[in-house]
Design a protein around this motif. Structure first.
Motif, short mmCIF file in Angstrom:
data_model
loop_
_atom_site.label_atom_id
_atom_site.label_comp_id
_atom_site.label_asym_id
_atom_site.label_seq_id
_atom_site.Cartn_x
_atom_site.Cartn_y
_atom_site.Cartn_z
N HIS A 13 13.77 2.36 -1.99
CA HIS A 13 12.42 3.00 -2.32
C HIS A 13 11.49 2.43 -1.38
O HIS A 13 11.57 1.28 -0.53
CB HIS A 13 12.13 2.46 -3.80
CG HIS A 13 10.63 2.79 -4.08
ND1 HIS A 13 10.35 3.86 -4.34
CD2 HIS A 13 9.51 1.98 -4.15
CE1 HIS A 13 9.00 3.88 -4.48
NE2 HIS A 13 8.50 2.75 -4.57
N ILE A 14 10.61 3.38 -1.06
CA ILE A 14 9.58 3.04 0.12
C ILE A 14 8.18 3.05 -0.84
O ILE A 14 8.06 4.17 -1.26
CB ILE A 14 9.40 3.94 1.25
CG1 ILE A 14 10.85 3.83 2.22
CG2 ILE A 14 8.14 3.67 2.30
CD1 ILE A 14 10.88 4.75 3.40
N PRO A 15 7.57 1.92 -1.11
CA PRO A 15 6.39 2.06 -1.85
C PRO A 15 5.28 2.44 -1.17
O PRO A 15 5.29 2.62 0.18
CB PRO A 15 6.23 0.54 -2.06
CG PRO A 15 6.88 -0.32 -1.08
CD PRO A 15 7.94 0.66 -0.43
N ASP A 16 3.95 2.88 -1.72
CA ASP A 16 2.94 3.06 -1.15
C ASP A 16 2.59 2.12 -0.01
O ASP A 16 2.56 0.83 -0.50
CB ASP A 16 1.87 3.39 -2.25
CG ASP A 16 2.04 4.83 -2.80
OD1 ASP A 16 3.02 5.46 -2.27
OD2 ASP A 16 1.44 5.08 -3.61
N TYR A 17 1.92 2.31 0.90
CA TYR A 17 1.26 1.58 1.88
C TYR A 17 2.33 0.56 2.23
O TYR A 17 1.89 -0.54 2.97
CB TYR A 17 0.01 0.93 1.41
CG TYR A 17 -0.90 1.80 0.97
CD1 TYR A 17 -1.73 2.87 1.59
CD2 TYR A 17 -1.17 2.01 -0.51
CE1 TYR A 17 -2.61 3.41 1.18
CE2 TYR A 17 -2.09 3.09 -1.08
CZ TYR A 17 -2.76 3.53 -0.22
OH TYR A 17 -3.92 4.51 -0.70
N ALA A 18 3.47 1.05 2.59
CA ALA A 18 4.60 -0.03 2.92
C ALA A 18 4.37 -0.35 4.41
O ALA A 18 4.65 -1.34 4.84
CB ALA A 18 5.79 0.79 2.77
N PHE A 19 3.78 0.67 5.37
CA PHE A 19 3.61 0.08 6.79
C PHE A 19 2.30 0.15 7.00
O PHE A 19 1.90 0.73 8.31
CB PHE A 19 4.51 1.16 7.54
CG PHE A 19 5.77 1.32 7.05
CD1 PHE A 19 6.81 0.47 7.29
CD2 PHE A 19 6.27 2.43 6.48
CE1 PHE A 19 8.21 0.57 6.96
CE2 PHE A 19 7.69 2.66 6.04
CZ PHE A 19 8.72 1.47 6.30
N GLY B 118 3.46 6.61 1.39
CA GLY B 118 4.44 5.57 1.89
C GLY B 118 4.29 5.55 3.59
O GLY B 118 4.60 4.50 3.90
N PHE B 119 3.77 6.40 4.31
CA PHE B 119 3.77 6.24 5.44
C PHE B 119 2.28 6.33 5.92
O PHE B 119 1.98 6.70 7.22
CB PHE B 119 4.21 7.37 6.37
CG PHE B 119 5.85 7.52 5.98
CD1 PHE B 119 6.53 6.49 6.05
CD2 PHE B 119 6.34 8.84 5.56
CE1 PHE B 119 7.99 6.45 5.94
CE2 PHE B 119 7.81 8.81 5.34
CZ PHE B 119 8.57 7.75 5.43
N GLU B 120 1.26 5.85 4.92
CA GLU B 120 0.01 5.70 5.12
C GLU B 120 -0.22 4.62 6.26
O GLU B 120 0.17 3.42 6.37
CB GLU B 120 -0.81 5.32 3.95
CG GLU B 120 -2.31 5.28 4.24
CD GLU B 120 -2.72 6.86 4.45
OE1 GLU B 120 -2.39 7.60 3.72
OE2 GLU B 120 -3.58 6.71 5.45
N GLY B 121 -1.08 5.04 7.26
CA GLY B 121 -1.36 3.85 8.35
C GLY B 121 -0.47 3.82 9.65
O GLY B 121 -0.75 3.46 10.60
N LEU B 122 0.67 4.81 9.36
CA LEU B 122 1.64 5.03 10.80
C LEU B 122 0.90 6.02 11.63
O LEU B 122 1.15 7.10 11.78
CB LEU B 122 2.81 5.40 10.30
CG LEU B 122 3.52 4.51 9.70
CD1 LEU B 122 4.83 4.87 8.98
CD2 LEU B 122 3.95 3.28 10.56
#
Lengths: 174, 1131
Positions: B413-419, B442-446
């Motif tokens: 699982h990839i949670p929200d805001y993982a990266f 999940g990919f927010e911030g990348l």
């Protein structure tokens, strides 16, 4: 079943380890001028003479980036804003009374370089201009004794002075 | 250099030590200048002020003790090293032992010994400056030239010099000129018995061997093997240096550090030398060492270390402070260990660490503070571990991270805001996990992510989170069962260039996909279930598109409309039946088109002029020819039929040749990668990350600009371009076989079946065999006919002929004929044998009806066998010969069919041989009353022999091609198939015609019959013939295999419309072939008449009325009208 190649502890230069469930193997870096890489298209070390930036190797850093010789990387260079409009034509802080004056324009450093050693482009420049008001209203006429050439030279020197003065204040202001 | 610049001082000392080591090498005489005070002054200039003073003191004290001589180089070296020692805290900062890993597993060695080793192993491979006469004074009793432990006479290096120089050197030493070993005596006094080991002469010693061309063996020093260090440093060095035997007891995969002086520079370039030097110092390899434990502070003193390799050890944990003090460490490799955790605290204070490899460990948990001390970390490998979730908090401490792989874990699982904090991340690998769900944020911030690899996961729907990746350029989505791509899936990825959506179970592509992807260059959609393609018109930058292994039916005109950049289309393994004639017209850049294994009938050639690669294999209906003029740039062409390659010249060997070049030209890794990706891992080949092979081939093809077009399948003897039969020998042979077999077999059939003579079962079988042989002749006739009408331009008709019904019929005919002939032959043999044994036991032979039934059975069987290829077991159309025989590159099913046929045939021949041997044994025992039709038995034996012999090469061929035992050229196979295979069909009738007495009888009977018919019409009866027939009655002997008693002429099967008087002509036709003498004697007892016991269904009995008792054998009179008996047979 035939087997090719040999087992290596770590991949040779120019190759990267590609792990898969059934087999790990060394695969060739596909990036130009790359010495060692993270994956097929991400370089971690460039060949000598090339600068690394975001996984790619550049002979010259892309726009907005400056080469850092110590680490052979492209780092964020000095970013400057757009030029301002030309200022008023003035001389000796006067906007009248002379035929020629200097006008100046400036721009701001938007982003400072990553390292102090990276120079920024010029942020102020001046040029000669013709004054709008040749004679100050109610002012005394200056004697017109010196010859024109000398006057021009003088003006240039003053422009330089003014420019450097401006730069000094600008630096200090930052 | 300032007083504080200890590191530089330390480097300087290292350089000096190395120089000192190098100076001992006699082949570098230039270094002798180091002893001069001038150069020492240069060194002194480099020293910090404090040391300058101290050096002045040291020189003064040296001069005081050494009679005002200036100090040698070693003195300044020892001085500086001493100073370094004093100024550095760490005691063993520069000593050689520090290169010994300070671990238990490594044996410690004496410092001095190691120093010696290092000196000895430093070799310079290229001798740019040959040694001059400046040779150190001989202090050892061995080779003074090298100061090594071999005698001068054996010194190869010495012997490479000209004789004069050698003499001069020996003179200078001074050594004895005779033995060249001792300087205690001169040649005149030398008592040594010398012998040159080169030429065995006893006139001179080995050292003075007058060989102008010395052996070209490498010098001992330069032949030392180079280790990995050499490969590291060669790129900058005009004088290669070797580093060997650093640690005697350890493996060579060892860093050499300063012992390996990378380059002995001419003095004056110390900066450069230092640079190289630095490099070595900065690198430490302790991989594959079985290190199981690290102690805190192990690397404490290595503060300049930049790269530390600890991979492939047994480390299970990293103690606190293990890497403390490694302030300059940039690369830390810990992969392939047993680490099961990363220390929970921020133990690693490695401010400059850029790359951290932790892959292939057992890490399941990454504590939150693990990466706190790594602010500069850019590359992180965590793949092949046991992570079950993404270490979100630990990753938050790595803002500089640019590339990370979390592949091959068990992340689900990839949670929200993982990266969230990884704003610099460019590459993220998450493949081979078990990711089932992906938070919408999940990919927010990348913000910088360019490459995202989600291959081999368990996502069931296309993740919405991908929309937030505005910089995404490459997306890997292989092997996720998402079934469908939602509308607006790529709305947030306008920069996406490479997309892999393979094996995703996609049925339909959203129509507006291309509007969202204006930058797309490479689109891989293979191994899906796409049935209909949208228009790719909006993907204007599309260069490659892969649609193989889908279910596409048709290509419309607008499917690839106006894609000006499109270079490659792969549409192989689909169900494409129609391609719109305009489909490729608007693709000016198209160079590669793959349409392998479709159902194409025609291919529109418009717009394909620029193609270099065209693959059309596996479209059986596509038999049109592709003129060479349409493809001026073509390089690789694959067509369904070899005949279509005829236009492109015979270049079948081109590929083999070029692949040989590959192996020579390229490095082994390339070759390996190529083969592995192509052969062993097809699954990986469609992964976009592994296009090595294809790129490689392209490179290879590009690099070798051949005018030749590589067209496969290449024409050959089985795919002839001009004539079906390539040589006149074969052509004439086939014509001959055809004529002979058709004519002779026809004759035999006519004689056997149409003759009024008695049709015995064996004769019936012989006739049937002749019939099948005639079919074989007809097969030959068809081939010969095809050869004739396509003479000179077979390629034009080849494909149509092969696939047409004509070839099927021909093939059926051929297989049916050959099988039937063999089975009938078996039947004949069995019948012969059975009738004997039947007679022995039951006193009667098998009935004619059963023989007929057997023959029918044989025909049915063989027609079944021949029909199998029509039902796609085996194939007739694989060669223009229409034979299902395995070609050198045949399919396995065909091979199986053929092997089965050959096995059946071989079994038949075995049965035949067995029964016949038994039959002959029985006959030789001779306990039968009967007299056999020896001619027929013999004839069958001949048939068996001929067929057996001629079948051998065919069987051999089949098996050898199956087992690929021998290399048989296709030409040989073709001639065997064309000439040897049908040969029995023309020999069998010849045997019958020439050697079988029945034939003549039958023929005569037939002739008589026809005459009789004539005479019947004319009502003419010849008195003479009647008489002679009565004569011939005397010659009547029992008929062999049917054994009739000949009682009444009218019972004999004569057409009833003829007058009975003509029946007498029938009598002589009864041929008598006595088999055994005993029967004759017995018949003598039985009053000249023998009742043959076996009763045929006709129940006829032939009375024997004539014999020759005097000779005690039977005399056979074949033609009673002839003056002498034509045929006499003895058994």
């Amino acid at each position: 079943m035939r087997q090719y190649g040999e087992c290596l502890n770590s991949c040779p230069s120019g190759y990267y380890g590609l792990r898969a469930p059934d087999m790990n193997r060394c695969s060739r870096c596909r990036i130009e001028n790359c010495d060692s890489c993270f994956s097929r298209d991400f370089c971690t070390k460039c060949k000598p003479g090339f600068y690394l930036y975001r996984g790619r190797c550049f002979g010259e850093c892309p726009d907005g980036f400056a080469p850092l010789e110590e680490t052979m990387e492209c780092v964020e260079g000095c970013e400057v804003g757009p030029w301002s409009e030309w200022g008023t034509c003035s001389r000796n802080n006067k906007t009248c009374g002379f035929k020629w004056g200097l006008e100046t324009r400036t721009r701001q450093i938007v982003k400072k370089p990553a390292k102090d050693t990276i120079p920024c482009p010029t942020i102020a420049e001046s040029r000669r201009c013709k004054m709008a008001l040749r004679h100050c209203p109610g002012g005394k006429r200056t004697p017109k004794t010196k010859d024109k050439r000398k006057k021009k030279k003088n003006l240039m020197e003053r422009a330089q002075k003014q420019h450097s003065l401006f730069l000094g204040t600008d630096r200090a202001g930052q | 250099m300032t007083n504080k610049d200890l590191s530089k001082l330390w480097k300087l000392s290292n350089i000096l030590i190395s120089l000192q080591a190098a100076k001992k090498d006699p082949r570098l005489p230039g270094l002798a200048c180091l002893d001069q005070s001038l150069s020492q002054r240069q060194i002194k200039e480099k020293l910090p002020p404090i040391l300058k003073e101290k050096w002045g003191d040291a020189v003064a004290s040296y001069k005081a003790t050494h009679l005002d001589q200036s100090p040698p180089f070693s003195y300044i070296v020892s001085f500086i090293t001493q100073m370094v020692k004093d100024h550095n805290d760490s005691q063993s900062y520069y000593d050689p032992p520090r290169y010994d890993p300070p671990l238990e597993s490594v044996p410690t060695q004496d410092t001095k010994a190691k120093m010696e080793a290092s000196v000895r192993s430093t070799g310079v491979s290229s001798m740019t400056n040959s040694p001059t006469a400046e040779v150190p004074k001989p202090t050892e009793p061995f080779c003074q030239f090298h100061k090594k432990t071999h005698p001068l006479n054996k010194c190869r290096e010495f012997r490479t010099k000209p004789l004069e120089e050698r003499k001069a050197l020996i003179k200078e030493y001074p050594l004895c000129f005779k033995c060249c070993e001792s300087k205690d005596h001169i040649a005149k006094d030398c008592k040594t018995v010398i012998k040159c080991h080169v030429c065995d002469s006893n006139k001179h010693a080995g050292a003075l061997h007058p060989d102008s061309d010395p052996p070209q063996q490498p010098t001992p020093s330069s032949s030392t093997t180079a280790t990995s260090a050499e490969s590291l440093n060669t790129h900058t060095q005009p004088v290669g240096a070797h580093c060997t035997q650093v640690y005697g007891t350890m493996k060579s995969q060892r860093s050499c550090h300063q012992i390996c002086l990378a380059k002995v520079f001419p003095i004056g370039h110390p900066k450069k030398a230092a640079k190289i030097f630095c490099y070595f110092l900065s690198f430490r390899d302790l991989s594959m060492n079985n290190i199981s434990e690290l102690l805190p502070g192990d690397f404490h003193h290595l503060r300049f270390l930049e790269e530390l390799r600890l991979s492939g050890n047994q480390l299970s944990m990293i103690p606190g402070e293990a890497f403390s003090g490694l302030y300059n460490l940039k690369i830390l490799m810990l992969q392939n260990n047993q680490l099961n955790q990363i220390p929970a605290e921020a133990l690693w204070d490695l401010p400059n660490l850029q790359s951290l490899r932790l892959d292939a460990n057992l890490i399941s948990v990454v504590p939150d503070k693990s990466f706190e001390g790594l602010p500069s970390l850019r590359h992180l490998w965590l793949d092949d571990n046991a992570l079950t979730e993404i270490p979100v908090k630990a990753l938050n401490n790595l803002p500089a991270l640019q590339a990370m792989t979390l592949a091959l874990n068990q992340i689900w699982h990839i949670p929200d805001y993982a990266f969230q904090n990884l704003t610099s991340l460019v590459v993220l690998h998450l493949h081979n996990n078990q990711i089932q769900s992906l938070g919408t944020q999940g990919f927010e911030g990348l913000h910088s992510l360019e490459t995202l690899d989600l291959n081999y996961n368990e996502l069931v729907e296309f993740p919405v989170a991908i929309r937030t990746l505005g910089q995404l350029q490459e997306l890997g989505f292989h092997n996720n069962n998402i079934k469908a791509i939602p509308e607006k899936a790529f709305a947030g990825n306008p920069l996406l260039q490479i997309m892999t959506l393979t094996r995703a179970g996609i049925h339909l592509l959203p129509g507006g996909m291309c509007q969202q992807l204006p930058s797309l260059r490479v689109l891989e959609l293979s191994h899906n279930q796409i049935e209909e393609l949208p228009s790719f018109h909006c993907c204007q930058k599309l260069e490659e598109i892969g649609l193989q292994h889908n279910r596409i039916h048709e290509i419309r005109a607008d499917t690839f409309g106006q894609l000006t950049a499109l270079r490659s289309i792969d549409l192989s393994w689909n169900f494409i039946q129609t391609i719109h004639p305009e489909a490729f017209v608007t693709l000016p850049s198209l160079v590669k088109l793959d349409l392998t294994d479709n159902q194409l009938v025609t291919l529109p050639l418009s717009g394909l002029n620029a193609l270099t690669h065209l693959k059309l294999k596996g479209n059986p209906a596509l038999s049109e020819s592709f003129p060479k003029e349409n493809f001026p740039k073509m390089r690789v062409l694959e067509v369904p039929y070899a005949y279509q390659c005829c236009a492109y010249g015979a270049c079948g060997n081109f590929f083999k040749v070029s692949s040989q070049w590959d192996s020579e030209d390229t490095s082994p890794e390339d070759e390996d990668g190529h083969k592995r990706s192509s052969g062993l891992f097809p699954n990986h080949a469609d992964n976009h990350y592994d296009l090595d092979m294809e790129d490689f081939q392209l490179e290879m093809e590009d690099s070798k600009l051949h005018l030749n077009i590589q067209c496969t399948p290449s024409p050959g003897p089985f795919k002839p371009c001009d004539h079906l039969f390539e040589s006149w020998v074969i052509r004439l042979g086939v014509w001959l076989i055809m004529l002979v077999s058709i004519l002779c077999n026809g004759l035999v059939m006519v004689v056997v079946f149409a003759s009024p003579g008695y049709l015995s079962p064996i004769k019936f079988v012989i006739g049937s065999i002749a019939g099948t042989n005639m079919l074989t002749g007809m097969y030959c006739a068809i081939l010969a006919f095809v050869d004739t009408i396509t003479f000179g331009h077979f390629a034009r008709y080849g494909a149509r002929w092969e696939t047409g019904a004509g070839c099927q019929v021909t093939g059926f005919l051929s297989v049916f004929a050959s099988e039937a002939s063999i089975l009938l032959l078996t039947l004949a043999a069995i019948q012969c044998s059975l009738s004997v044994s039947c007679m022995k036991t039951y006193g009667k032979v098998p009935s004619f009806g059963s023989v007929k039934a057997g023959a029918m059975c044989c025909l049915t069987l063989s027609s079944v066998a021949a029909a199998l290829p029509l039902l796609s077991v085996g194939e007739y159309g694989s060669s223009p010969l229409c034979l299902p025989y395995p070609l050198p590159d045949g399919k396995p099913s065909m091979l199986g069919f053929m092997v089965a046929l050959v096995l059946v045939n071989t079994l038949c021949f075995l049965i035949i041989t067995g029964t016949y041997i038994r039959l002959y044994c029985n006959l030789l025992k001779g306990d039968f009353d009967s007299v056999w039709d020896c001619a027929m038995i013999k004839h069958v034996a001949w048939l068996i022999f001929v067929n057996c012999i001629l079948y051998c090469p065919v069987a051999f061929l089949t098996f050898s091609s199956m087992l690929s035992l021998f290399l048989i050229t296709p030409e040989v196979i073709k001639s065997v198939l064309l000439v040897v295979l049908p040969l029995p069909a023309c020999l069998n009738p010849l045997l019958y015609l020439l050697f079988n007495p029945h034939f003549r009888d039958d023929l005569r009977l037939l002739r008589h019959k026809s005459q009789a018919q004539e005479s019947c019409a004319q009502s003419y009866v010849s008195e003479d013939t009647e008489k002679s027939s009565y004569d011939s009655m005397q010659a009547l002997v029992p008929f062999s295999d049917m054994d009739h008693i000949f009682e009444a002429p009218d019972i004999f099967g004569v057409p009833s419309r003829c007058p009975p008087g003509l029946d007498t002509y029938s009598f002589p036709s009864v041929t008598l072939i006595p088999c055994q003498q005993k029967t004759g004697t017995r018949r003598h007892d039985s009053d000249f008449s023998t009742h043959l016991s076996c009763l045929a269904d006709n129940e006829l009995l032939i009375a024997s009325e004539s014999r020759d008792p005097a000779r005690n054998s039977l005399r056979i009179t074949l033609f009673p009208t002839s003056p002498t008996p034509a045929f006499t047979s003895h058994l």
